[in-house]
Design a protein around this motif. Structure first.
Motif, PDB file in Angstrom:
ATOM      1  N   HIS A  73      51.114  48.001  37.018  1.00 60.98           N
ATOM      2  CA  HIS A  73      50.387  46.749  36.874  1.00 60.98           C
ATOM      3  C   HIS A  73      48.987  46.960  37.430  1.00 60.98           C
ATOM      4  O   HIS A  73      48.840  47.444  38.548  1.00 60.98           O
ATOM      5  CB  HIS A  73      51.077  45.610  37.622  1.00 60.98           C
ATOM      6  CG  HIS A  73      50.418  44.306  37.387  1.00 60.98           C
ATOM      7  ND1 HIS A  73      49.365  43.863  38.152  1.00 60.98           N
ATOM      8  CD2 HIS A  73      50.627  43.365  36.446  1.00 60.98           C
ATOM      9  CE1 HIS A  73      48.968  42.690  37.691  1.00 60.98           C
ATOM     10  NE2 HIS A  73      49.718  42.371  36.659  1.00 60.98           N
ATOM     11  N   VAL A  74      47.964  46.641  36.640  1.00 62.10           N
ATOM     12  CA  VAL A  74      46.584  46.842  37.073  1.00 62.10           C
ATOM     13  C   VAL A  74      45.773  45.568  36.892  1.00 62.10           C
ATOM     14  O   VAL A  74      46.061  44.750  36.026  1.00 62.10           O
ATOM     15  CB  VAL A  74      45.894  48.001  36.307  1.00 62.10           C
ATOM     16  CG1 VAL A  74      46.527  49.327  36.637  1.00 62.10           C
ATOM     17  CG2 VAL A  74      45.888  47.758  34.809  1.00 62.10           C
ATOM     18  N   GLY A  75      44.760  45.445  37.730  1.00 61.68           N
ATOM     19  CA  GLY A  75      43.778  44.387  37.567  1.00 61.68           C
ATOM     20  C   GLY A  75      42.708  44.839  36.592  1.00 61.68           C
ATOM     21  O   GLY A  75      42.723  45.966  36.098  1.00 61.68           O
ATOM     22  N   GLN A  76      41.757  43.980  36.321  1.00 57.67           N
ATOM     23  CA  GLN A  76      40.721  44.285  35.338  1.00 57.67           C
ATOM     24  C   GLN A  76      39.879  45.507  35.722  1.00 57.67           C
ATOM     25  O   GLN A  76      39.613  46.360  34.871  1.00 57.67           O
ATOM     26  CB  GLN A  76      39.825  43.062  35.131  1.00 57.67           C
ATOM     27  CG  GLN A  76      40.541  41.896  34.478  1.00 57.67           C
ATOM     28  CD  GLN A  76      40.843  42.135  33.008  1.00 57.67           C
ATOM     29  OE1 GLN A  76      39.986  42.571  32.255  1.00 57.67           O
ATOM     30  NE2 GLN A  76      42.069  41.842  32.598  1.00 57.67           N
ATOM     31  N   GLU A  77      39.452  45.595  36.974  1.00 51.73           N
ATOM     32  CA  GLU A  77      38.632  46.741  37.392  1.00 51.73           C
ATOM     33  C   GLU A  77      39.434  48.036  37.328  1.00 51.73           C
ATOM     34  O   GLU A  77      38.931  49.072  36.894  1.00 51.73           O
ATOM     35  CB  GLU A  77      38.078  46.519  38.792  1.00 51.73           C
ATOM     36  CG  GLU A  77      37.021  45.437  38.852  1.00 51.73           C
ATOM     37  CD  GLU A  77      36.535  45.179  40.268  1.00 51.73           C
ATOM     38  OE1 GLU A  77      36.793  45.999  41.167  1.00 51.73           O
ATOM     39  OE2 GLU A  77      35.889  44.131  40.461  1.00 51.73           O
ATOM     40  N   ASP A  78      40.691  47.973  37.775  1.00 49.40           N
ATOM     41  CA  ASP A  78      41.536  49.161  37.722  1.00 49.40           C
ATOM     42  C   ASP A  78      41.877  49.539  36.288  1.00 49.40           C
ATOM     43  O   ASP A  78      42.055  50.717  35.982  1.00 49.40           O
ATOM     44  CB  ASP A  78      42.803  48.950  38.546  1.00 49.40           C
ATOM     45  CG  ASP A  78      42.498  48.857  40.033  1.00 49.40           C
ATOM     46  OD1 ASP A  78      41.827  49.762  40.543  1.00 49.40           O
ATOM     47  OD2 ASP A  78      42.916  47.882  40.669  1.00 49.40           O
ATOM     48  N   THR A 102      45.201  38.841  34.258  1.00 53.20           N
ATOM     49  CA  THR A 102      44.178  38.097  33.521  1.00 53.20           C
ATOM     50  C   THR A 102      43.958  36.757  34.200  1.00 53.20           C
ATOM     51  O   THR A 102      44.911  36.127  34.648  1.00 53.20           O
ATOM     52  CB  THR A 102      44.574  37.857  32.052  1.00 53.20           C
ATOM     53  OG1 THR A 102      45.787  37.122  32.004  1.00 53.20           O
ATOM     54  CG2 THR A 102      44.747  39.167  31.302  1.00 53.20           C
ATOM     55  N   HIS A 103      42.693  36.357  34.272  1.00 51.59           N
ATOM     56  CA  HIS A 103      42.353  35.089  34.890  1.00 51.59           C
ATOM     57  C   HIS A 103      41.417  34.262  34.017  1.00 51.59           C
ATOM     58  O   HIS A 103      40.920  33.229  34.460  1.00 51.59           O
ATOM     59  CB  HIS A 103      41.719  35.317  36.266  1.00 51.59           C
ATOM     60  CG  HIS A 103      42.615  36.089  37.187  1.00 51.59           C
ATOM     61  ND1 HIS A 103      42.490  37.442  37.380  1.00 51.59           N
ATOM     62  CD2 HIS A 103      43.671  35.702  37.929  1.00 51.59           C
ATOM     63  CE1 HIS A 103      43.423  37.862  38.212  1.00 51.59           C
ATOM     64  NE2 HIS A 103      44.150  36.819  38.562  1.00 51.59           N
ATOM     65  N   SER A 104      41.159  34.730  32.808  1.00 45.31           N
ATOM     66  CA  SER A 104      40.285  34.008  31.883  1.00 45.31           C
ATOM     67  C   SER A 104      40.579  34.494  30.466  1.00 45.31           C
ATOM     68  O   SER A 104      41.261  35.501  30.270  1.00 45.31           O
ATOM     69  CB  SER A 104      38.810  34.255  32.217  1.00 45.31           C
ATOM     70  OG  SER A 104      38.475  35.608  31.931  1.00 45.31           O
ATOM     71  N   TYR A 105      40.048  33.786  29.491  1.00 44.63           N
ATOM     72  CA  TYR A 105      40.230  34.218  28.096  1.00 44.63           C
ATOM     73  C   TYR A 105      39.564  35.560  27.841  1.00 44.63           C
ATOM     74  O   TYR A 105      40.082  36.382  27.090  1.00 44.63           O
ATOM     75  CB  TYR A 105      39.693  33.157  27.129  1.00 44.63           C
ATOM     76  CG  TYR A 105      40.566  31.920  27.084  1.00 44.63           C
ATOM     77  CD1 TYR A 105      41.885  32.005  26.669  1.00 44.63           C
ATOM     78  CD2 TYR A 105      40.063  30.699  27.468  1.00 44.63           C
ATOM     79  CE1 TYR A 105      42.692  30.882  26.647  1.00 44.63           C
ATOM     80  CE2 TYR A 105      40.865  29.563  27.443  1.00 44.63           C
ATOM     81  CZ  TYR A 105      42.178  29.656  27.027  1.00 44.63           C
ATOM     82  OH  TYR A 105      42.978  28.551  27.005  1.00 44.63           O
ATOM     83  N   ALA A 106      38.427  35.816  28.485  1.00 43.61           N
ATOM     84  CA  ALA A 106      37.751  37.104  28.318  1.00 43.61           C
ATOM     85  C   ALA A 106      38.619  38.237  28.859  1.00 43.61           C
ATOM     86  O   ALA A 106      38.736  39.306  28.230  1.00 43.61           O
ATOM     87  CB  ALA A 106      36.391  37.088  29.012  1.00 43.61           C
ATOM     88  N   GLU A 107      39.226  38.032  30.018  1.00 47.21           N
ATOM     89  CA  GLU A 107      40.108  39.049  30.585  1.00 47.21           C
ATOM     90  C   GLU A 107      41.361  39.223  29.738  1.00 47.21           C
ATOM     91  O   GLU A 107      41.866  40.342  29.582  1.00 47.21           O
ATOM     92  CB  GLU A 107      40.464  38.713  32.021  1.00 47.21           C
ATOM     93  CG  GLU A 107      39.298  38.859  32.975  1.00 47.21           C
ATOM     94  CD  GLU A 107      39.663  38.551  34.418  1.00 47.21           C
ATOM     95  OE1 GLU A 107      40.813  38.136  34.686  1.00 47.21           O
ATOM     96  OE2 GLU A 107      38.791  38.748  35.286  1.00 47.21           O
ATOM     97  N   LEU A 108      41.857  38.127  29.183  1.00 47.07           N
ATOM     98  CA  LEU A 108      43.011  38.214  28.296  1.00 47.07           C
ATOM     99  C   LEU A 108      42.674  39.045  27.065  1.00 47.07           C
ATOM    100  O   LEU A 108      43.454  39.902  26.636  1.00 47.07           O
ATOM    101  CB  LEU A 108      43.474  36.823  27.872  1.00 47.07           C
ATOM    102  CG  LEU A 108      44.637  36.757  26.887  1.00 47.07           C
ATOM    103  CD1 LEU A 108      45.881  37.450  27.439  1.00 47.07           C
ATOM    104  CD2 LEU A 108      44.939  35.327  26.503  1.00 47.07           C
ATOM    105  N   ALA A 109      41.484  38.825  26.518  1.00 46.22           N
ATOM    106  CA  ALA A 109      41.059  39.600  25.358  1.00 46.22           C
ATOM    107  C   ALA A 109      40.976  41.086  25.691  1.00 46.22           C
ATOM    108  O   ALA A 109      41.400  41.935  24.907  1.00 46.22           O
ATOM    109  CB  ALA A 109      39.707  39.089  24.845  1.00 46.22           C
TER     110      ALA A 109
END
Length: 116
Positions: A73-78, A102-109
């Motif tokens: 499991h990774v975050g966006q930066e990772d 994900t914490h936003s639609y952009a991150e989900l994309a």
């Protein structure tokens, strides 16, 4: 089902024996030595395999791949760092599961773009 997220191998050892727990996530914090991280991940994974529990590793995808864990499991930066270093291909080659925060639609994309 519940996915316990724990910060130590000791918690993995306790919870992987609890009836009904099918997955655990190990979220190592405060450790920077790659060898110690790998050792912790290997130990946790061995306990989980022995007890039929799928182990997810938070962020340390290299150790998870080396230890043969169920998933990462990774975050966006990772996620970006993992992709830049060929990690997504290594995760796929090992047929491991991939989770992405994900914490936003952009991150989900962005997450959907790597097909977790």
């Amino acid at each position: 089902s519940i996915l316990p997220i724990v910060d130590s191998v000791e918690w993995v050892e306790k919870l992987c024996k609890v009836k009904g727990i099918t997955d655990l996530q190990l979220r190592i914090k405060g450790e920077t030595d790659p060898e110690k991280i790998l050792q912790a991940v290997q130990n946790a994974n061995a306990m989980c395999v022995e007890n039929g529990v799928r182990l997810w590793i938070n962020d340390f995808w290299e150790a998870a791949v080396a230890a043969g864990c169920f998933g990462v499991h990774v975050g966006q930066e990772d996620l970006t760092a993992c992709a830049d270093r060929g990690g997504l291909e290594k995760i796929r080659e090992k047929n491991m599961a991939l989770g992405v925060s994900t914490h936003s639609y952009a991150e989900l994309a962005a997450a959907l773009g790597v097909k977790p």
